[in-house]
Design a protein around this motif. Structure first.
Motif, mmCIF file in Angstrom:
data_model
loop_
_atom_site.group_PDB
_atom_site.id
_atom_site.type_symbol
_atom_site.label_atom_id
_atom_site.label_comp_id
_atom_site.label_asym_id
_atom_site.label_seq_id
_atom_site.Cartn_x
_atom_site.Cartn_y
_atom_site.Cartn_z
ATOM 1 N N MET A 1 -80.261 25.846 32.492
ATOM 2 C CA MET A 1 -79.497 25.970 33.716
ATOM 3 C C MET A 1 -80.302 26.706 34.776
ATOM 4 N N VAL A 2 -81.175 27.582 34.343
ATOM 5 C CA VAL A 2 -81.947 28.376 35.296
ATOM 6 C C VAL A 2 -82.696 27.489 36.287
ATOM 7 N N TRP A 3 -83.274 26.389 35.836
ATOM 8 C CA TRP A 3 -84.030 25.524 36.742
ATOM 9 C C TRP A 3 -83.127 24.882 37.777
ATOM 10 N N LEU A 4 -81.865 24.571 37.433
ATOM 11 C CA LEU A 4 -80.930 24.037 38.436
ATOM 12 C C LEU A 4 -80.575 25.116 39.448
ATOM 13 N N TRP A 5 -80.440 26.324 38.968
ATOM 14 C CA TRP A 5 -80.138 27.460 39.841
ATOM 15 C C TRP A 5 -81.297 27.684 40.809
ATOM 16 N N LEU A 6 -82.518 27.693 40.271
ATOM 17 C CA LEU A 6 -83.689 27.944 41.099
ATOM 18 C C LEU A 6 -83.928 26.834 42.111
ATOM 19 N N GLN A 7 -83.567 25.612 41.782
ATOM 20 C CA GLN A 7 -83.740 24.493 42.703
ATOM 21 C C GLN A 7 -82.627 24.453 43.752
ATOM 22 N N ALA A 24 -64.395 28.979 20.647
ATOM 23 C CA ALA A 24 -63.101 28.297 20.630
ATOM 24 C C ALA A 24 -63.096 27.065 21.533
ATOM 25 N N ASN A 25 -63.935 27.081 22.550
ATOM 26 C CA ASN A 25 -64.019 25.961 23.488
ATOM 27 C C ASN A 25 -65.492 25.724 23.844
ATOM 28 N N PRO A 26 -66.261 25.192 22.883
ATOM 29 C CA PRO A 26 -67.710 25.082 23.081
ATOM 30 C C PRO A 26 -68.155 24.059 24.123
ATOM 31 N N ASN A 27 -67.273 23.161 24.520
ATOM 32 C CA ASN A 27 -67.622 22.132 25.509
ATOM 33 C C ASN A 27 -66.923 22.352 26.847
ATOM 34 N N PHE A 28 -66.497 23.572 27.096
ATOM 35 C CA PHE A 28 -65.700 23.865 28.286
ATOM 36 C C PHE A 28 -66.389 23.418 29.572
ATOM 37 N N VAL A 29 -67.649 23.802 29.759
ATOM 38 C CA VAL A 29 -68.352 23.491 31.007
ATOM 39 C C VAL A 29 -68.494 21.980 31.163
ATOM 40 N N GLU A 30 -68.880 21.301 30.109
ATOM 41 C CA GLU A 30 -69.035 19.853 30.177
ATOM 42 C C GLU A 30 -67.708 19.173 30.508
ATOM 43 N N GLU A 31 -66.608 19.674 29.950
ATOM 44 C CA GLU A 31 -65.287 19.109 30.249
ATOM 45 C C GLU A 31 -64.911 19.325 31.712
ATOM 46 N N THR A 112 -77.596 13.061 42.572
ATOM 47 C CA THR A 112 -78.718 13.844 42.061
ATOM 48 C C THR A 112 -78.226 14.952 41.140
ATOM 49 N N LEU A 113 -77.183 15.653 41.564
ATOM 50 C CA LEU A 113 -76.632 16.719 40.724
ATOM 51 C C LEU A 113 -76.107 16.145 39.414
ATOM 52 N N ARG A 114 -75.475 15.000 39.476
ATOM 53 C CA ARG A 114 -74.949 14.372 38.259
ATOM 54 C C ARG A 114 -76.085 14.105 37.257
ATOM 55 N N ARG A 115 -77.162 13.544 37.741
ATOM 56 C CA ARG A 115 -78.311 13.276 36.856
ATOM 57 C C ARG A 115 -78.864 14.570 36.265
ATOM 58 N N LYS A 116 -78.986 15.591 37.080
ATOM 59 C CA LYS A 116 -79.526 16.867 36.605
ATOM 60 C C LYS A 116 -78.589 17.518 35.589
ATOM 61 N N LEU A 117 -77.285 17.435 35.827
ATOM 62 C CA LEU A 117 -76.339 18.004 34.869
ATOM 63 C C LEU A 117 -76.314 17.215 33.564
ATOM 64 N N GLU A 118 -76.459 15.896 33.650
ATOM 65 C CA GLU A 118 -76.523 15.091 32.427
ATOM 66 C C GLU A 118 -77.728 15.506 31.597
ATOM 67 N N THR A 119 -78.860 15.734 32.245
ATOM 68 C CA THR A 119 -80.069 16.185 31.553
ATOM 69 C C THR A 119 -79.824 17.555 30.927
ATOM 70 N N TYR A 120 -79.176 18.428 31.680
ATOM 71 C CA TYR A 120 -78.860 19.779 31.190
ATOM 72 C C TYR A 120 -78.001 19.706 29.935
ATOM 73 N N PHE A 121 -76.927 18.911 29.979
ATOM 74 C CA PHE A 121 -76.029 18.830 28.825
ATOM 75 C C PHE A 121 -76.708 18.168 27.620
ATOM 76 N N GLN A 122 -77.578 17.204 27.863
ATOM 77 C CA GLN A 122 -78.321 16.578 26.760
ATOM 78 C C GLN A 122 -79.265 17.585 26.104
ATOM 79 N N ALA A 123 -79.835 18.464 26.905
ATOM 80 C CA ALA A 123 -80.758 19.470 26.371
ATOM 81 C C ALA A 123 -80.038 20.490 25.503
ATOM 82 N N LEU A 124 -78.747 20.662 25.719
ATOM 83 C CA LEU A 124 -77.977 21.633 24.939
ATOM 84 C C LEU A 124 -77.668 21.128 23.526
ATOM 85 N N VAL A 125 -77.741 19.824 23.332
ATOM 86 C CA VAL A 125 -77.372 19.254 22.021
ATOM 87 C C VAL A 125 -78.422 19.524 20.987
#
Length: 125
Positions: A1-7, A24-31, A112-125
């Motif tokens: 997430m830091v790289w999205l913040w810095l950009q 208790a809610n591990p997918n909260f942000v993604e949801e 653009t944000l959608r693509r970056k967030l998708e990459t972020y969430f994929q990296a968390l898996v």
């Protein structure tokens, strides 16, 4: 997430969402982000239709964008929110060309944000 913040794509609101996520809610942000993209798709479609009307209803456009900007704020979408502010300024100035041009920027930053967030969430898996 830091790289999205810095950009500059996200602000502190996104970090606050991450802080709410726990075992208790591990997918909260993604949801939350998924809900945002569902809601924002509807709003972008409404704005696009309103931009096709003649004459333009600047008050209606401004109201849609106000709602969209609020959704962006809820996930910390800094760059998209900035474009929303510009769009609303063009609405207040009754500048149709500015609204149309800025709406393209809103959609571009949103995608653009959608693509970056998708990459972020994929990296968390």
């Amino acid at each position: 997430m830091v790289w999205l913040w810095l950009q500059g794509y996200l602000d502190e609101q996104f970090i606050q969402l991450e802080d709410l996520q726990d075992d208790a809610n591990p997918n909260f942000v993604e949801e939350v982000v998924t809900l945002f993209y569902g809601d924002s798709a509807r709003l972008l479609h409404s704005i696009e239709q309103a931009l096709e009307s003649n004459p333009l209803d600047f008050n209606g456009l401004e109201a849609y964008m106000h709602q969209f900007k609020g959704s962006c704020s809820s996930i910390g979408a800094r760059k998209v929110k900035s474009e929303c502010t510009q769009f609303r300024e063009y609405c207040n100035a009754r500048n149709a060309e500015g609204c149309i041009r800025t709406f393209q920027q809103v959609k571009q930053e949103h995608a653009t944000l959608r693509r970056k967030l998708e990459t972020y969430f994929q990296a968390l898996v």
